[in-house]
Design a protein around this motif. Structure first.
Motif, short mmCIF file in Angstrom:
data_model
loop_
_atom_site.label_atom_id
_atom_site.label_comp_id
_atom_site.label_asym_id
_atom_site.label_seq_id
_atom_site.Cartn_x
_atom_site.Cartn_y
_atom_site.Cartn_z
N HIS A 150 0.82 -1.20 0.00
CA HIS A 150 0.00 0.00 0.00
C HIS A 150 0.86 1.26 0.00
O HIS A 150 2.06 1.20 0.27
N VAL A 151 0.22 2.38 -0.29
CA VAL A 151 0.86 3.69 -0.23
C VAL A 151 0.19 4.51 0.87
O VAL A 151 -1.04 4.53 0.97
N GLU A 152 1.02 5.17 1.69
CA GLU A 152 0.53 6.13 2.67
C GLU A 152 1.07 7.50 2.26
O GLU A 152 2.23 7.80 2.51
N PRO A 153 0.27 8.31 1.60
CA PRO A 153 0.80 9.60 1.14
C PRO A 153 1.31 10.46 2.30
O PRO A 153 0.65 10.60 3.33
N LEU A 154 2.50 11.00 2.12
CA LEU A 154 3.10 11.92 3.08
C LEU A 154 2.35 13.25 3.02
O LEU A 154 1.97 13.70 1.93
N GLY A 155 2.13 13.90 4.16
CA GLY A 155 1.36 15.13 4.15
C GLY A 155 1.99 16.23 4.97
O GLY A 155 2.76 15.98 5.91
N LEU A 156 1.64 17.47 4.63
CA LEU A 156 2.03 18.64 5.42
C LEU A 156 0.81 19.08 6.24
O LEU A 156 -0.26 19.31 5.67
N TYR A 157 0.99 19.19 7.55
CA TYR A 157 -0.12 19.49 8.47
C TYR A 157 0.22 20.72 9.31
O TYR A 157 1.40 21.03 9.53
N SER A 158 -0.81 21.38 9.81
CA SER A 158 -0.60 22.55 10.66
C SER A 158 -1.78 22.76 11.60
O SER A 158 -2.93 22.46 11.24
N LYS A 159 -1.48 23.27 12.78
CA LYS A 159 -2.52 23.72 13.70
C LYS A 159 -2.59 25.25 13.74
O LYS A 159 -3.40 25.82 14.46
N GLY A 173 9.84 14.58 2.24
CA GLY A 173 9.21 15.78 2.75
C GLY A 173 9.61 17.02 1.98
O GLY A 173 8.77 17.87 1.64
N LEU A 174 10.89 17.13 1.66
CA LEU A 174 11.37 18.29 0.91
C LEU A 174 10.80 18.30 -0.51
O LEU A 174 10.45 19.37 -1.04
N LYS A 175 10.69 17.12 -1.11
CA LYS A 175 10.10 17.04 -2.45
C LYS A 175 8.63 17.44 -2.43
O LYS A 175 8.12 18.03 -3.39
N LEU A 176 7.93 17.10 -1.33
CA LEU A 176 6.54 17.52 -1.20
C LEU A 176 6.44 19.04 -1.12
O LEU A 176 5.58 19.66 -1.77
N LEU A 177 7.33 19.67 -0.36
CA LEU A 177 7.33 21.13 -0.26
C LEU A 177 7.66 21.76 -1.60
O LEU A 177 7.05 22.78 -1.98
N VAL A 186 5.77 18.02 8.29
CA VAL A 186 5.58 16.99 7.27
C VAL A 186 5.54 15.65 7.98
O VAL A 186 6.52 15.25 8.62
N ILE A 187 4.41 14.95 7.89
CA ILE A 187 4.18 13.74 8.70
C ILE A 187 3.89 12.54 7.83
O ILE A 187 3.08 12.61 6.89
N ASN A 188 4.55 11.42 8.14
CA ASN A 188 4.28 10.17 7.44
C ASN A 188 2.84 9.73 7.67
O ASN A 188 2.28 9.95 8.74
N GLY A 189 2.28 9.07 6.67
CA GLY A 189 0.88 8.68 6.72
C GLY A 189 0.51 7.85 7.93
O GLY A 189 -0.53 8.09 8.57
N ASN A 190 1.34 6.88 8.29
CA ASN A 190 0.97 6.01 9.41
C ASN A 190 0.94 6.77 10.73
O ASN A 190 0.04 6.58 11.56
#
Length: 262
Positions: free
Chosen positions: A105-114, A140-144, A191-195
């Motif tokens: 499976h794939v867990e897309p990496l995401g950028l999150y903020s509060k 993470g850097l590639k996502l940014l 930047v947080i891993n999907g799991n």
């Protein structure tokens, strides 16, 4: 990932001692991250394993280091938590004889903020946490970069030293991947891993400011074993079950797009 020389030496010594034979136990010990890997593997163990006469012991780890070192030292027969690039970094640094078996499976990496609701709201000099292991730092850097926040030098596995353009002067905070959800209290974004995102109650599909594309993503999570066990029937049977339509359906129904079967 930075692996201490002493740990490598111990692991390789044990591997050498064990390489003359394979584990003959009926039970297959598999190391996993709690979410979603343990959930998926427990589904297989409870609902599908009997089809193959397979007995599975699910061993959970909350970090990304121990599942590989435990595999190398013979405590595990396989693990299911990592990507091909992460495994490649581990084998390059450790010299361990472990092999990729099957993507699941794939867990897309995401950028999150509060602190902000939209990507463009990130302020100048914003603190952005990224994973401190080489593989996930690069992701993470590639996502940014893909979302226009920075530009990177043309290297395969970039680090923060390879940021060529940084219009918002983002301040990068390297942390162990498991600590990234907690960092949201102290950073402008992380930047947080999907799991780890799912385990922290985040919903990647709706809560992220930016998310990796699933289509063509090279970071599928999959089954890994020691080289000596790659042809073991138990490993082949488990790989077949993890790739089955029943497991694909379970992933789709359980994780609502936050985890995507391959």
């Amino acid at each position: 990932m930075r692996i201490k020389a002493a740990l490598i030496a111990v692991a390789l010594t044990v591997l050498s001692a064990c390489s003359s034979g394979t584990n003959t136990s009926d039970t297959l010990k598999v190391g996993v991250s709690p979410v979603p890997h343990a959930q998926i593997l427990k589904y297989v163990a409870d609902n599908l394993a009997s089809q193959k006469g397979l007995k599975i012991e699910v061993v959970e780890f909350t970090d990304y280091v121990q599942p590989n070192t435990a595999l190398v030292d013979g405590s595990l027969d396989a693990n299911y938590f990592q990507t091909v690039p992460y495994l490649a970094t581990f084998t390059k640094e450790s010299g361990a004889q472990v092999e990729w078996v099957e993507p699941v499976h794939v867990e897309p990496l995401g950028l999150y903020s509060k602190k902000v609701r939209k990507l463009h709201e990130l302020p100048q000099n914003a603190k952005v946490a990224v994973a401190n292991d080489a593989t996930n730092e690069a992701r993470g850097l590639k996502l940014l970069e893909a979302n226009g926040l920075i530009k990177l030098k043309a290297v395969d596995q970039p680090t923060t030293r390879d940021v060529a353009e940084n219009p918002k002067n983002l301040q990068f905070v390297p942390l162990e991947a498991a600590q990234l959800p907690r960092s949201l209290e102290d950073t402008d974004a992380s930047v947080i891993n999907g799991n780890y995102a799912i385990d922290a109650g985040l919903k990647p599909a709706t809560d992220s400011l930016a998310l990796e594309e699933a289509e063509g993503n090279p970071n599928a999570n999959g089954l890994v074993t020691r080289t000596e066990l790659k042809d073991d029937k138990r490993i082949r049977d488990l790989a077949e079950l993890l790739g089955s339509q029943q497991v694909k359906d379970y992933i789709k129904q359980t994780f609502n797009g936050s985890v995507i079967p391959v």
